[in-house]
Design a protein around this motif. Structure first.
Motif, PDB file in Angstrom:
ATOM      1  N   PRO A 142       0.828  -1.201   0.000  1.00 26.42           N
ATOM      2  CA  PRO A 142       0.000   0.000   0.000  1.00 26.42           C
ATOM      3  C   PRO A 142       0.864   1.252   0.000  1.00 26.42           C
ATOM      4  N   PRO A 143       0.369   2.331  -0.561  1.00 27.06           N
ATOM      5  CA  PRO A 143       1.143   3.564  -0.564  1.00 27.06           C
ATOM      6  C   PRO A 143       1.388   4.065   0.855  1.00 27.06           C
ATOM      7  N   VAL A 144       2.395   4.875   1.001  1.00 28.07           N
ATOM      8  CA  VAL A 144       2.767   5.405   2.306  1.00 28.07           C
ATOM      9  C   VAL A 144       1.642   6.302   2.815  1.00 28.07           C
ATOM     10  N   GLY A 145       1.278   6.133   4.063  1.00 26.40           N
ATOM     11  CA  GLY A 145       0.234   6.964   4.653  1.00 26.40           C
ATOM     12  C   GLY A 145      -1.121   6.271   4.731  1.00 26.40           C
ATOM     13  N   TYR A 146      -1.280   5.155   4.015  1.00 26.40           N
ATOM     14  CA  TYR A 146      -2.533   4.412   4.064  1.00 26.40           C
ATOM     15  C   TYR A 146      -2.282   3.087   4.771  1.00 26.40           C
ATOM     16  N   PRO A 147      -2.900   2.859   5.927  1.00 21.85           N
ATOM     17  CA  PRO A 147      -2.679   1.583   6.615  1.00 21.85           C
ATOM     18  C   PRO A 147      -3.412   0.458   5.880  1.00 21.85           C
ATOM     19  N   GLN A 148      -2.823  -0.701   5.911  1.00 23.14           N
ATOM     20  CA  GLN A 148      -3.432  -1.851   5.259  1.00 23.14           C
ATOM     21  C   GLN A 148      -4.443  -2.463   6.215  1.00 23.14           C
ATOM     22  N   GLY A 149      -5.639  -2.724   5.716  1.00 23.36           N
ATOM     23  CA  GLY A 149      -6.703  -3.291   6.532  1.00 23.36           C
ATOM     24  C   GLY A 149      -6.480  -4.769   6.783  1.00 23.36           C
ATOM     25  N   PRO A 150      -7.177  -5.312   7.764  1.00 27.50           N
ATOM     26  CA  PRO A 150      -7.024  -6.734   8.058  1.00 27.50           C
ATOM     27  C   PRO A 150      -7.632  -7.570   6.939  1.00 27.50           C
ATOM     28  N   GLY A 151      -6.998  -8.681   6.631  1.00 33.33           N
ATOM     29  CA  GLY A 151      -7.504  -9.578   5.603  1.00 33.33           C
ATOM     30  C   GLY A 151      -8.489 -10.570   6.187  1.00 33.33           C
ATOM     31  N   TYR A 152      -9.150 -11.242   5.303  1.00 31.72           N
ATOM     32  CA  TYR A 152     -10.087 -12.265   5.725  1.00 31.72           C
ATOM     33  C   TYR A 152      -9.352 -13.597   5.745  1.00 31.72           C
ATOM     34  N   GLY A 153      -9.292 -14.223   6.902  1.00 32.52           N
ATOM     35  CA  GLY A 153      -8.620 -15.504   7.024  1.00 32.52           C
ATOM     36  C   GLY A 153      -9.595 -16.637   6.772  1.00 32.52           C
ATOM     37  N   MET A 154      -9.074 -17.825   6.771  1.00 30.57           N
ATOM     38  CA  MET A 154      -9.913 -19.006   6.613  1.00 30.57           C
ATOM     39  C   MET A 154     -10.711 -19.213   7.896  1.00 30.57           C
ATOM     40  N   PRO A 155     -11.981 -19.592   7.794  1.00 30.57           N
ATOM     41  CA  PRO A 155     -12.755 -19.851   9.011  1.00 30.57           C
ATOM     42  C   PRO A 155     -12.226 -21.103   9.713  1.00 30.57           C
ATOM     43  N   MET A 156     -12.362 -21.130  11.026  1.00 34.91           N
ATOM     44  CA  MET A 156     -11.880 -22.262  11.802  1.00 34.91           C
ATOM     45  C   MET A 156     -12.744 -23.481  11.529  1.00 34.91           C
ATOM     46  N   GLN A 157     -12.099 -24.616  11.442  1.00 36.47           N
ATOM     47  CA  GLN A 157     -12.819 -25.863  11.267  1.00 36.47           C
ATOM     48  C   GLN A 157     -13.392 -26.278  12.622  1.00 36.47           C
ATOM     49  N   PRO A 158     -14.619 -26.824  12.639  1.00 38.08           N
ATOM     50  CA  PRO A 158     -15.163 -27.262  13.927  1.00 38.08           C
ATOM     51  C   PRO A 158     -14.385 -28.458  14.455  1.00 38.08           C
ATOM     52  N   SER A 159     -14.130 -28.452  15.763  1.00 35.47           N
ATOM     53  CA  SER A 159     -13.408 -29.574  16.381  1.00 35.47           C
ATOM     54  C   SER A 159     -14.433 -30.478  17.043  1.00 35.47           C
ATOM     55  N   ASN A 160     -14.905 -31.457  16.299  1.00 33.73           N
ATOM     56  CA  ASN A 160     -15.949 -32.361  16.758  1.00 33.73           C
ATOM     57  C   ASN A 160     -15.394 -33.635  17.383  1.00 33.73           C
ATOM     58  N   GLY A 161     -14.111 -33.697  17.625  1.00 36.80           N
ATOM     59  CA  GLY A 161     -13.496 -34.926  18.107  1.00 36.80           C
ATOM     60  C   GLY A 161     -13.921 -35.329  19.504  1.00 36.80           C
ATOM     61  N   MET A 162     -14.077 -34.367  20.388  1.00 36.88           N
ATOM     62  CA  MET A 162     -14.416 -34.708  21.779  1.00 36.88           C
ATOM     63  C   MET A 162     -15.830 -35.298  21.875  1.00 36.88           C
ATOM     64  N   GLY A 163     -16.781 -34.674  21.188  1.00 35.96           N
ATOM     65  CA  GLY A 163     -18.153 -35.187  21.224  1.00 35.96           C
ATOM     66  C   GLY A 163     -18.265 -36.557  20.583  1.00 35.96           C
ATOM     67  N   THR A 164     -17.566 -36.746  19.468  1.00 33.70           N
ATOM     68  CA  THR A 164     -17.602 -38.040  18.792  1.00 33.70           C
ATOM     69  C   THR A 164     -16.928 -39.108  19.643  1.00 33.70           C
ATOM     70  N   THR A 165     -15.823 -38.762  20.290  1.00 32.35           N
ATOM     71  CA  THR A 165     -15.147 -39.715  21.172  1.00 32.35           C
ATOM     72  C   THR A 165     -16.033 -40.080  22.354  1.00 32.35           C
ATOM     73  N   GLY A 166     -16.736 -39.103  22.924  1.00 36.50           N
ATOM     74  CA  GLY A 166     -17.658 -39.383  24.019  1.00 36.50           C
ATOM     75  C   GLY A 166     -18.772 -40.326  23.596  1.00 36.50           C
ATOM     76  N   LEU A 167     -19.290 -40.127  22.370  1.00 34.00           N
ATOM     77  CA  LEU A 167     -20.344 -41.000  21.870  1.00 34.00           C
ATOM     78  C   LEU A 167     -19.845 -42.430  21.687  1.00 34.00           C
ATOM     79  N   VAL A 168     -18.679 -42.577  21.080  1.00 28.35           N
ATOM     80  CA  VAL A 168     -18.135 -43.921  20.840  1.00 28.35           C
ATOM     81  C   VAL A 168     -17.831 -44.619  22.160  1.00 28.35           C
ATOM     82  N   LEU A 169     -17.203 -43.906  23.091  1.00 29.18           N
ATOM     83  CA  LEU A 169     -16.895 -44.526  24.384  1.00 29.18           C
ATOM     84  C   LEU A 169     -18.165 -44.851  25.163  1.00 29.18           C
ATOM     85  N   GLY A 170     -19.189 -44.008  25.046  1.00 29.80           N
ATOM     86  CA  GLY A 170     -20.461 -44.295  25.711  1.00 29.80           C
ATOM     87  C   GLY A 170     -21.121 -45.542  25.148  1.00 29.80           C
TER      88      GLY A 170
END
Length: 148
Positions: free
Chosen positions: A46-74
């Motif tokens: 970006p040119p001098v004097g203009y701050p660069q805005g934040p970019g859009y990152g990748m959305p977080m993947q859901p961490s479903n491991g704990m619930g699935t592990t609880g179901l299997v162990l149950g």
């Protein structure tokens, strides 16, 4: 008679005013791919004097491991608790199902996971494998011993 510099199409004598072609080779004056001397459409920084805005990152993947592990162990804990000689493993797996199911429900409540139903089912099956089935087994054993 053999010509070392054939004419157009690779046959015949060389034509005047044409550079000699080497058999089936491509002409040396062919341009490369794309447009020559093309500049970038946007500046790299970006040119001098203009701050660069934040970019859009990748959305977080859901961490479903704990619930699935609880179901299997149950599920495995309930099956082990229903058998007479594996009830001890059923209780241990039921306790683990309760722990993982509770952690999975907490993650789903915070929005970190998307499987709240699986985590709840693991929690319920863990409670069933840990408390209800051993209690029913103990009551059945006690009633059989009182009859004898």
């Amino acid at each position: 008679m053999s010509y070392s510099n054939p004419g157009p199409g690779g046959y015949g004598p060389p034509q005047p005013g044409q550079p000699p072609a080497g058999g089936y080779a491509y002409p040396q004056s062919a341009p490369g791919y794309g447009y020559p001397n093309q500049q970038a459409a946007y500046p790299a920084a970006p040119p001098v004097g203009y701050p660069q805005g934040p970019g859009y990152g990748m959305p977080m993947q859901p961490s479903n491991g704990m619930g699935t592990t609880g179901l299997v162990l149950g599920i495995i804990g309930v099956v082990c608790s229903l058998t007479f000689f594996l009830w001890f493993f059923g209780v241990i797996l039921g306790v683990l199902g309760i722990i993982f199911g509770a952690i999975g429900r907490g993650k789903a409540t915070r929005g970190e996971a998307t499987n709240k139903g699986s985590a709840t089912a693991g929690l319920v099956l863990g409670i069933t494998a840990t408390v209800i089935l051993p209690l029913l087994g103990f009551l059945a054993f006690a009633s059989l011993m009182s009859l004898a």
